[in-house]
Design a protein around this motif. Structure first.
Motif, PDB file in Angstrom:
ATOM      1  N   GLY A 267       1.475  -6.658  10.110  1.00 28.01           N
ATOM      2  CA  GLY A 267       0.336  -6.118  10.832  1.00 28.01           C
ATOM      3  C   GLY A 267       0.416  -4.628  11.094  1.00 28.01           C
ATOM      4  N   ALA A 268       1.594  -4.058  10.904  1.00 24.92           N
ATOM      5  CA  ALA A 268       1.773  -2.624  11.135  1.00 24.92           C
ATOM      6  C   ALA A 268       1.197  -1.819   9.973  1.00 24.92           C
ATOM      7  CB  ALA A 268       3.250  -2.310  11.316  1.00 24.92           C
ATOM      8  N   SER A 269       1.242  -0.503  10.136  1.00 25.93           N
ATOM      9  CA  SER A 269       0.760   0.417   9.105  1.00 25.93           C
ATOM     10  C   SER A 269       1.879   1.380   8.708  1.00 25.93           C
ATOM     11  CB  SER A 269      -0.429   1.219   9.625  1.00 25.93           C
ATOM     12  OG  SER A 269      -1.497   0.371   9.997  1.00 25.93           O
ATOM     13  N   LEU A 270       1.785   1.880   7.501  1.00 24.44           N
ATOM     14  CA  LEU A 270       2.732   2.880   7.022  1.00 24.44           C
ATOM     15  C   LEU A 270       2.002   3.884   6.151  1.00 24.44           C
ATOM     16  CD1 LEU A 270       5.960   1.028   5.757  1.00 24.44           C
ATOM     17  CD2 LEU A 270       5.826   2.660   7.640  1.00 24.44           C
ATOM     18  N   ARG A 271       2.542   5.075   6.091  1.00 26.06           N
ATOM     19  CA  ARG A 271       2.040   6.058   5.141  1.00 26.06           C
ATOM     20  C   ARG A 271       3.207   6.534   4.300  1.00 26.06           C
ATOM     21  NH1 ARG A 271      -0.979  11.911   5.816  1.00 26.06           N
ATOM     22  NH2 ARG A 271       1.107  12.599   6.454  1.00 26.06           N
ATOM     23  N   LEU A 272       3.151   6.242   3.026  1.00 25.89           N
ATOM     24  CA  LEU A 272       4.154   6.702   2.092  1.00 25.89           C
ATOM     25  C   LEU A 272       3.716   8.040   1.517  1.00 25.89           C
ATOM     26  CD1 LEU A 272       4.872   3.388   0.141  1.00 25.89           C
ATOM     27  CD2 LEU A 272       5.762   4.156   2.354  1.00 25.89           C
ATOM     28  N   SER A 273       4.687   8.885   1.250  1.00 26.33           N
ATOM     29  CA  SER A 273       4.402  10.201   0.685  1.00 26.33           C
ATOM     30  C   SER A 273       5.165  10.396  -0.616  1.00 26.33           C
ATOM     31  CB  SER A 273       4.783  11.295   1.674  1.00 26.33           C
ATOM     32  OG  SER A 273       4.023  11.192   2.869  1.00 26.33           O
ATOM     33  N   CYS A 274       4.587  11.210  -1.475  1.00 26.87           N
ATOM     34  CA  CYS A 274       5.211  11.542  -2.756  1.00 26.87           C
ATOM     35  C   CYS A 274       5.049  13.044  -2.944  1.00 26.87           C
ATOM     36  CB  CYS A 274       4.554  10.768  -3.880  1.00 26.87           C
ATOM     37  SG  CYS A 274       5.216  11.118  -5.534  1.00 26.87           S
TER      38      CYS A 274
ATOM     39  N   THR B  97       1.263  16.976  -2.498  1.00 27.71           N
ATOM     40  CA  THR B  97       1.816  15.684  -2.076  1.00 27.71           C
ATOM     41  C   THR B  97       0.745  14.609  -2.157  1.00 27.71           C
ATOM     42  OG1 THR B  97       3.409  16.743  -0.598  1.00 27.71           O
ATOM     43  CG2 THR B  97       2.892  14.436  -0.165  1.00 27.71           C
ATOM     44  N   ALA B  98       1.143  13.436  -2.601  1.00 28.90           N
ATOM     45  CA  ALA B  98       0.243  12.290  -2.608  1.00 28.90           C
ATOM     46  C   ALA B  98       0.682  11.312  -1.529  1.00 28.90           C
ATOM     47  CB  ALA B  98       0.260  11.614  -3.973  1.00 28.90           C
ATOM     48  N   HIS B  99      -0.268  10.516  -1.063  1.00 27.65           N
ATOM     49  CA  HIS B  99       0.022   9.555  -0.008  1.00 27.65           C
ATOM     50  C   HIS B  99      -0.498   8.177  -0.379  1.00 27.65           C
ATOM     51  CE1 HIS B  99       1.236  12.767   2.675  1.00 27.65           C
ATOM     52  NE2 HIS B  99       0.113  13.404   2.407  1.00 27.65           N
ATOM     53  N   LEU B 100       0.179   7.178   0.121  1.00 28.86           N
ATOM     54  CA  LEU B 100      -0.296   5.801   0.045  1.00 28.86           C
ATOM     55  C   LEU B 100      -0.290   5.269   1.465  1.00 28.86           C
ATOM     56  CD1 LEU B 100      -1.142   3.485  -1.911  1.00 28.86           C
ATOM     57  CD2 LEU B 100       1.226   2.656  -1.690  1.00 28.86           C
TER      58      LEU B 100
ATOM     59  N   GLN C  18      12.056   8.295  -6.951  1.00 26.84           N
ATOM     60  CA  GLN C  18      13.223   7.443  -6.807  1.00 26.84           C
ATOM     61  C   GLN C  18      12.938   6.145  -6.049  1.00 26.84           C
ATOM     62  OE1 GLN C  18      12.379   9.650  -4.707  1.00 26.84           O
ATOM     63  NE2 GLN C  18      13.064   9.032  -2.680  1.00 26.84           N
ATOM     64  N   GLY C  19      11.786   6.044  -5.433  1.00 24.12           N
ATOM     65  CA  GLY C  19      11.455   4.823  -4.708  1.00 24.12           C
ATOM     66  C   GLY C  19      11.766   4.911  -3.229  1.00 24.12           C
ATOM     67  N   THR C  20      10.957   4.219  -2.446  1.00 20.34           N
ATOM     68  CA  THR C  20      11.189   4.122  -1.012  1.00 20.34           C
ATOM     69  C   THR C  20      10.992   2.660  -0.613  1.00 20.34           C
ATOM     70  OG1 THR C  20      10.572   5.022   1.158  1.00 20.34           O
ATOM     71  CG2 THR C  20       8.783   4.734  -0.433  1.00 20.34           C
ATOM     72  N   GLN C  21      11.922   2.144   0.186  1.00 19.72           N
ATOM     73  CA  GLN C  21      11.917   0.720   0.519  1.00 19.72           C
ATOM     74  C   GLN C  21      10.958   0.444   1.677  1.00 19.72           C
ATOM     75  OE1 GLN C  21      13.872  -2.061  -0.754  1.00 19.72           O
ATOM     76  NE2 GLN C  21      12.406  -3.189   0.525  1.00 19.72           N
ATOM     77  N   VAL C  22      10.121  -0.549   1.479  1.00 24.21           N
ATOM     78  CA  VAL C  22       9.260  -1.052   2.538  1.00 24.21           C
ATOM     79  C   VAL C  22       9.639  -2.508   2.782  1.00 24.21           C
ATOM     80  CG1 VAL C  22       6.905  -1.645   3.211  1.00 24.21           C
ATOM     81  CG2 VAL C  22       7.357   0.513   2.010  1.00 24.21           C
ATOM     82  N   THR C  23       9.994  -2.810   4.016  1.00 20.47           N
ATOM     83  CA  THR C  23      10.346  -4.182   4.382  1.00 20.47           C
ATOM     84  C   THR C  23       9.461  -4.608   5.544  1.00 20.47           C
ATOM     85  OG1 THR C  23      12.629  -3.809   3.696  1.00 20.47           O
ATOM     86  CG2 THR C  23      12.196  -5.726   5.089  1.00 20.47           C
ATOM     87  N   VAL C  24       8.774  -5.721   5.362  1.00 19.01           N
ATOM     88  CA  VAL C  24       7.845  -6.213   6.368  1.00 19.01           C
ATOM     89  C   VAL C  24       8.357  -7.544   6.896  1.00 19.01           C
ATOM     90  CG1 VAL C  24       5.457  -6.774   6.905  1.00 19.01           C
ATOM     91  CG2 VAL C  24       5.965  -5.093   5.119  1.00 19.01           C
ATOM     92  N   SER C  25       8.642  -7.585   8.175  1.00 20.00           N
ATOM     93  CA  SER C  25       9.129  -8.818   8.781  1.00 20.00           C
ATOM     94  C   SER C  25       7.978  -9.610   9.369  1.00 20.00           C
ATOM     95  CB  SER C  25      10.153  -8.497   9.870  1.00 20.00           C
ATOM     96  OG  SER C  25       9.537  -7.753  10.909  1.00 20.00           O
TER      97      SER C  25
END
Length: 120
Positions: free
Chosen positions: A14-21, A76-79, A112-119
């Motif tokens: 249910g949370a939100s995240l913003r990934l950057s590149c 920079t790009a974002h997701l 290189q990748g960034t880990q997203v873990t959703v519990s």
């Protein structure tokens, strides 16, 4: 050329995240770029893409929850991801290419990748 992905983490469903590149060595506004993800035990899969022209593409599984954008001033790009689900757990990769690719994985440059873990 370097693509530096960041912004992942451990969050609750249910949370939100913003990934950057963050890109160096290329100007993202002149490239097609995309995000892919690889969940444990699965192949890398397309998530979202942004053409240099601004057209966006999304995998059906993420439509409505994922937004892809680009900050040209910061190169920079974002997701942005809302309403995260446990099935979104994966390593997220950004990629860029001067032509073609879009939803395929035929991108020339990869972060290189960034880990997203959703519990749950």
């Amino acid at each position: 050329v370097q693509l530096q992905a960041s912004g992942g983490g451990l969050v609750q469903a249910g949370a939100s995240l913003r990934l950057s590149c963050a890109a160096s060595g290329i100007t993202l506004s002149q490239y097609n770029m995309a995000w892919f993800r690889q969940a444990p035990g699965k192949e890398r899969a397309f998530v979202a893409a942004l053409r240099w022209s601004g057209t966006t593409y999304f995998a059906d599984s993420v439509k409505g929850r994922f937004t892809i954008s680009r900050d040209d001033a910061k190169n920079t790009a974002h997701l942005e991801i809302i309403s995260l689900k446990p099935e979104d757990t994966a390593v997220y990769y950004c990629a860029a290419s001067s032509a073609g690719a879009i939803t395929s994985d035929k991108y020339r440059y990869w972060g290189q990748g960034t880990q997203v873990t959703v519990s749950s």
